[in-house]
Write an enzyme that holds these catalytic residues in place. Structure first.
Site, PDB file in Angstrom:
ATOM      1  N   ALA A  71      70.154  38.729  46.805  1.00 33.48           N
ATOM      2  CA  ALA A  71      69.379  37.479  46.880  1.00 33.48           C
ATOM      3  C   ALA A  71      68.361  37.606  48.016  1.00 33.48           C
ATOM      4  CB  ALA A  71      70.290  36.272  47.060  1.00 33.48           C
TER       5      ALA A  71
ATOM      6  N   GLY B 171      63.441  37.419  55.222  1.00 29.21           N
ATOM      7  CA  GLY B 171      64.228  37.938  56.329  1.00 29.21           C
ATOM      8  C   GLY B 171      64.714  39.347  56.039  1.00 29.21           C
ATOM      9  N   HIS B 172      65.254  39.556  54.842  1.00 27.03           N
ATOM     10  CA  HIS B 172      65.665  40.905  54.441  1.00 27.03           C
ATOM     11  C   HIS B 172      64.470  41.862  54.427  1.00 27.03           C
ATOM     12  CE1 HIS B 172      68.943  38.564  52.252  1.00 27.03           C
ATOM     13  NE2 HIS B 172      69.628  39.369  53.038  1.00 27.03           N
TER      14      HIS B 172
ATOM     15  N   GLN C 295      84.896  38.888  52.601  1.00 27.76           N
ATOM     16  CA  GLN C 295      84.376  38.101  53.715  1.00 27.76           C
ATOM     17  C   GLN C 295      84.176  36.627  53.358  1.00 27.76           C
ATOM     18  OE1 GLN C 295      80.771  40.702  53.962  1.00 27.76           O
ATOM     19  NE2 GLN C 295      79.681  38.795  54.387  1.00 27.76           N
TER      20      GLN C 295
ATOM     21  N   LYS D 142      70.112  36.123  62.751  1.00 27.91           N
ATOM     22  CA  LYS D 142      70.636  34.837  62.258  1.00 27.91           C
ATOM     23  C   LYS D 142      72.156  34.871  62.306  1.00 27.91           C
ATOM     24  CE  LYS D 142      71.039  33.820  57.889  1.00 27.91           C
ATOM     25  NZ  LYS D 142      72.477  33.414  57.773  1.00 27.91           N
TER      26      LYS D 142
END
EC number: 6.3.2.1
Length: 281
Positions: A31, A35-36, A60, A150
């Site tokens: 997704a 940022g990625h 997780q 983040k």
């Protein structure tokens, strides 16, 4: 775009690199957003070769509903990466490939880094993160691996992981990329309505003001003020706010000049959980 699904294919690709060529790894759960993209661009600029992993790691997630609702968009993700570079390889393994002996987490001793904030509210989360990151680092053997700030607590825990496991890799923390209203970019933002996305700008606005207050007010008064900003909000519910020592992630007791501090928040926008943080000094 080379898309690799198995460990065997991955090892074949890695063996094709020339002697001395550097390798950067960007681990993601897909997704992909800007940022990625910023992480991938940095990896490309600093290495001869880049691998981007896309794997939604079940261990997780402490909330099954959150796992089921997590956005999946492998075709769109590959399209984004193709436009960045033809030297990227995508490693997109199945759950069975990553957990050949059955899905389960390794237990780690992270010196308390995992016991606060996200660790306090998401039982087992960081054991799951550690398990998959350790697997990826040992499979791919990158020179550098890139993570966004983040998830700053996660970043510090991964640094501790490579220390305790003696994994020879440089862990690179990269700045938070934000939407125009300050909301930290996250894959979960895709689940926000237009109204919620707009309202969620309050998270960063509150953090910015907390940073201004940090120079003259006590940590307790700042955290009380933050809590007040969310009281009675129709869409946003504050789960926690903490001001902590960056090195230990332990909550502040009394400000000291030689310690770096950071403020952390988790907020629910209806049923979408958002996290953010800011350096205070």
């Amino acid at each position: 775009m080379l898309v690799i699904k198995t460990e065997k294919e991955l090892k074949s690709h890695l063996s094709s690199f020339g002697n001395g060529e550097s390798l950067g790894l960007v681990p993601t759960m897909g997704a992909l957003h800007h940022g990625h993209v910023s992480l991938v661009r940095r990896a490309i600029s600093e290495n001869d070769n880049t691998v981007v992993s896309i794997f939604i790691n079940p261990t997780q997630f402490n909330n099954r509903e959150d796992l089921e609702k997590y956005p999946q968009s492998l075709i769109a993700d590959i399209d984004i990466l193709e436009k960045l570079s033809n030297k990227i390889a995508v490693f997109a393994p199945s759950v069975e490939e990553m957990y050949p002996n059955g899905v389960g987490s390794t237990s780690y001793m992270f010196d308390g880094l995992d016991q606060v904030m996200e660790g306090a509210f998401r039982e087992g989360h960081f054991n799951g993160v550690g398990t998959v990151v350790e697997t990826l680092l040992k499979l791919i053997k990158p020179n550098k691996a890139y993570f966004g700030e983040k998830d700053f607590q996660q970043l510090q825990i991964i640094r501790k992981l490579v220390e305790i496991k003696d994994i020879p890799v440089d862990i690179i923390g990269c700045p938070i990329v934000r939407e125009p209203n300050g909301l930290a970019m996250s894959s979960r933002n895709k689940r926000l309505s237009t109204t919620l996305r707009k309202e969620a700008g309050l998270i960063y606005k509150t953090l910015e003001t907390a940073k201004k207050k940090f120079g003259t007010e006590s940590a307790k008064s700042i955290m009380d003020w933050v809590k007040d900003q969310f009281k009675g909000h129709p869409f946003l519910k504050l789960e926690y706010v903490e001001i902590v020592d960056v090195g230990t992630l332990m909550p502040i007791k009394r400000k000291q000049d030689n310690i770096k501090y950071r403020a952390f928040m988790a907020v629910y926008a209806n049923d979408v959980r958002l996290i953010d943080n800011i350096a205070l000094n």
